[in-house]
Design an enzyme around this catalytic site. Structure first.
Site, PDB file in Angstrom:
ATOM      1  CE  LYS A   4      -1.567   0.691   4.076  1.00 29.98           C
ATOM      2  NZ  LYS A   4      -1.320   1.922   4.834  1.00 29.98           N
ATOM      3  CB  THR A   5       3.497   2.491   2.282  1.00 30.95           C
ATOM      4  OG1 THR A   5       2.682   2.131   3.398  1.00 30.95           O
ATOM      5  CG2 THR A   5       4.138   3.825   2.552  1.00 30.95           C
ATOM      6  CG  ASP A  22      -1.640   5.674   4.172  1.00 29.84           C
ATOM      7  OD1 ASP A  22      -2.169   4.664   3.668  1.00 29.84           O
ATOM      8  OD2 ASP A  22      -0.587   5.633   4.832  1.00 29.84           O
ATOM      9  CD  GLU A  23      -3.508   2.736   7.590  1.00 32.69           C
ATOM     10  OE1 GLU A  23      -4.545   2.048   7.420  1.00 32.69           O
ATOM     11  OE2 GLU A  23      -2.440   2.255   7.972  1.00 32.69           O
ATOM     12  CD  GLN A  57      -4.770  -4.084   7.405  1.00 30.80           C
ATOM     13  OE1 GLN A  57      -3.894  -3.852   8.233  1.00 30.80           O
ATOM     14  NE2 GLN A  57      -4.543  -4.059   6.116  1.00 30.80           N
ATOM     15  NE  ARG A  79      -0.443  -6.523  10.960  1.00 31.11           N
ATOM     16  CZ  ARG A  79      -0.576  -5.804   9.862  1.00 31.11           C
ATOM     17  NH1 ARG A  79       0.331  -4.906   9.555  1.00 31.11           N
ATOM     18  NH2 ARG A  79      -1.601  -5.987   9.045  1.00 31.11           N
TER      19      ARG A  79
END
Length: 720
Positions: A56-57, A246-247, A277, A666
């Site tokens: 994503k980033t 973002d997010e 998430q 994670r």
DNA sequence: GCCGCCTTGGTTTTT
DNA sequence: CCAAGGCGGC
């Protein structure tokens, strides 16, 4: 893709004309098909649904680089919004690697809050604020609410000030002002709602009077500023052509409203998020913003990133199964891995919490023996108090560890005291700051004296500092009133102190002033003595040492901001269109900075700790965005993971499941999930047992082949 | 005004 | 069990 060939053609013509940067194409190297599609898309609105670990980033940063290098969008026309400072910093760093350091000077890559603060500082008077307004941190907000409740004779035991304060914030986050809220109240409303409304009315007025804004006010004010002022709004529209968020699943109502307002008719908005998430619903995050986005923004292109670059397939299988039990997902994503099958996920069924922590520590020790670095291992839990057993066991086994979370540096009492002194020097109307330190350290200015002062201030409708000045003037006039004279006598020490501080502030550098301030206010001595009395004077994080660290932090800030272009200076079009603020007071800038950029733990150098080889302990919430080779999800139990508090509604159950999903995703190489049959909690032993999420997971694989998990039982006899 | 005892309550966390 | 805040005694 197909129906936009015209745009593509236009863009490529443009590109030819401008001599496209030969480096531009390198941005696309190594991207998979959907990442490539997102990064190299024509200029338009986009919704990128990015599963955990799908890059994503990378996509976000590459897209910005592509905008600059390929489309020749000026960095100043780009706004990248994140939710946390950590994310903003990471984005700026990665961007600097791709397009060079100079870009971030003019490109706004920041949190919602700091972006709004910049706009409010630039247009303070248009937003009904006096330049130099201060920001109320949570602690100050609560103490202000408490003060008002006491004034209003509201029982602060029946209604907790912290609850009322957060209720007020919640209203603001939904864009509801005190007046509007009071109109929503009826006789049937529950008492706490009525109380919230009453307090909100007064709170709003007093905040204005004290020229201070709380966190949600930053957003609400900016939204109102943009809504009510067409000129300013259009100015922003001309500036911010490409907006990236973002997010996005973490945005709340007011942030969404801000986005709609800041984006002009020919701006483009790209949002990245993962509805699976979304774990911050309890503090106002609204996943449905993702659906709204498709509706409210025109011609949105959707891109799904589902190829995972983090975990083995077995871990992803478990993750997919867990999240599969949630209905009402925006899009059913099945994460697909890149790194082979990997080991089975191990579920550890432990007799009690002691055997659980022993078993986990044992496995960590043997992993380390086989060559795994401690820093590649994490223990994740639902609740902070669950770390205790692990801390003790790891300590006993001499395994190094770091705990994330806990009390933040800038939330410590001694630091807040120091900050309060600084706040009143920047904003004299900030009574909340003044009341915190008028008698800290003790100057014999007790509640009676303070009440006397407050009466004067209330009569004159002025700040407490102003009231003290009036008192002083009165004492030096003829016809001195006796009670007033004695009142002045009590506060004179403080008045004089303020005067000295003001002089020092003008004549010294910021850090020298702060150091001097801590000395002459007596805070150094006060906390040194307090540490000594409590035998904490040699502790690493003694309060006295913390004050020293504050000074280091100020020095660091000073050396960063003496560089030519200070990032905060660049309010949009400020030179041409805003008549506010020429040179900002460094103290004010510092204060804004620390309230909004509250760094976690600081080490001796005033920088965040990292680098040591230690096992990571943190909540599943704070693990979001991170990854570790080996992950232990502990306390995966009934009444803990679907938390007992919110197991009532389906909505929160789904969020708890997403939290489990975040935890699972994670892990890169191996995942352990442990739970105890018995757990001693708050002194007494309770029978617990596996989480319902674990039960449904295991049931799903019953009688099937290729099960991605195994269960081991660890009896109390195994460890002691 | 300050110290110490006792009650009370104790998801998650960022800005 | 433990930390924090409130209140009562000095």
């Amino acid at each position: 893709m197909q129906d936009n060939s015209l745009y593509d053609m236009e863009n490529s013509l443009l590109e030819d004309a401008l001599d496209a940067d030969p480096q531009a194409d390198r941005i696309l190297e190594g991207l998979n098909e959907s990442q490539h599609e997102a990064v190299s898309s024509e200029l338009r609105n986009m919704l990128i649904i990015a599963g955990a670990g799908t890059g994503k980033t990378r996509v976000l940063v590459s897209r910005i680089a592509w905008l600059i290098k390929h489309f020749h969008i000026a960095p100043r026309n780009i706004m990248a919004v994140t939710f946390t400072n950590k994310a903003a910093t990471e984005m700026r760093e990665r961007l600097a690697l791709m397009v060079g350091n100079s870009v971030q000077m003019s490109l706004w890559a920041n949190t919602f809050h700091s972006i709004c603060l910049r706009l409010l500082r630039a247009y303070a008077s248009y937003a009904g604020l006096i330049p130099g307004f201060t920001i109320l941190d949570t602690d100050s907000q609560v103490s202000l609410v408490k003060r008002l409740m006491k004034d209003m004779n509201i029982d602060t035991k029946e209604f907790k000030p912290s609850d009322i304060a957060s209720n007020i914030s919640k209203q603001k986050e939904n864009g509801i002002r005190a007046l509007a809220f009071s109109k929503m109240i009826s006789a049937k409303s529950p008492d706490y709602v009525k109380v919230t409304s009453q307090v909100y009315n007064v709170y709003e007025r007093v905040c204005n009077q004290e020229n201070s804004v709380d966190f949600s006010e930053l957003l609400l004010r900016t939204v109102e500023l943009l809504e009510n002022n067409q000129e300013i709004r259009e100015l922003q529209h001309r500036r911010f052509k490409e907006i990236l968020v973002d997010e996005f699943q973490d945005t709340n109502a007011i942030q969404y409203r801000f986005l709609r307002l800041i984006a002009g008719p020919d701006s483009h908005v790209l949002v990245v998020g993962d509805d699976d998430q979304s774990i911050y619903g309890w503090r106002g995050a609204d996943v449905s913003n993702m659906r709204k986005f498709l509706k409210d923004f025109s011609n949105v292109k959707e891109v799904l990133l589902a190829l995972n670059y983090r975990s083995t397939q077995k871990i992803l299988d478990v993750a997919n199964t867990i999240i599969g039990f949630n209905s009402d997902r925006l899009m059913e994503k099945v994460l697909k891995g890149n790194f082979g099958e990997g080991e089975k996920v191990r579920i550890l069924n432990c007799a009690n919490n002691k055997t659980e922590s022993s078993a986990v520590s044992e496995r960590i020790a043997s992993l380390h023996e086989s060559g795994v670095a401690y820093r590649d291992i994490a223990i994740l839990y639902r609740n902070n108090y669950l770390s205790l057993d692990f801390e003790q066991t790891l300590l006993r086994k001499h395994i190094p560890f770091v705990i994330y979370g806990g009390q933040k540096f800038f939330e410590r009492a001694e630091i807040l005291d120091a900050i309060a002194y600084m706040r009143i020097l920047v904003n004299e109307d900030d009574d909340t700051a003044l009341l915190r330190i008028i008698n800290t350290p003790s100057r014999k200015i007790g509640p009676k004296v303070v009440d006397g002062l407050r009466t004067i201030a209330n009569e004159r409708n002025c700040s407490l500092i102003k009231a003290m000045r009036l008192l002083e003037a009165h004492v030096h006039s003829d016809n001195v009133d006796k009670t007033l004279a004695s009142l002045y006598k009590k506060v004179a020490v403080f008045c004089d102190l303020l005067k000295v501080l003001k002089e020092k502030k003008e004549s010294l550098s910021l850090s020298a002033f702060a150091d001097e301030m801590l000395r002459i206010t007596g805070l150094y001595q006060f906390y040194q003595e307090k540490d000594f009395k409590e035998g904490k004077d040699n502790e690493e994080h003694s309060r006295y040492a913390n004050l020293g660290m504050l000074i280091s932090n100020i020095k660091e800030f000073e050396s960063n901001s003496t560089a030519p272009a200070v990032s905060d200076e660049s309010a949009p079009e400020s030179t041409a269109d805003s008549d506010e603020k020429k040179e900002e007071d460094p103290l004010l800038t510092y204060l804004s900075n620390i309230t909004l950029v509250s760094t976690g733990e600081l080490n001796e150098d005033g920088e965040t700790a990292s680098g040591t080889d230690a096992v990571n302990l943190m909540t599943m919430h704070s693990s979001k965005g991170l990854e570790f080779k080996y992950v232990f999800l502990v306390g995966f139990e009934k009444d803990i993971l679907p938390s007992r508090m919110c197991a009532f509604s389906d909505k929160s159950l789904a969020e708890e499941r997403r939290l489990a999903y975040v935890g699972v995703t994670r892990a890169k190489t191996a995942l352990y999930i442990s739970y105890s049959q018995n757990r001693s909690l708050f002194g007494k032993v309770e029978a617990t047992g596996a989480s319902s999420f674990l039960r449904e997971l295991v049931r799903e694989y019953k009688g099937k082949h290729d099960v991605p998990l195994t269960i081991e039982s660890i009896s109390s006899a195994s460890y002691y």
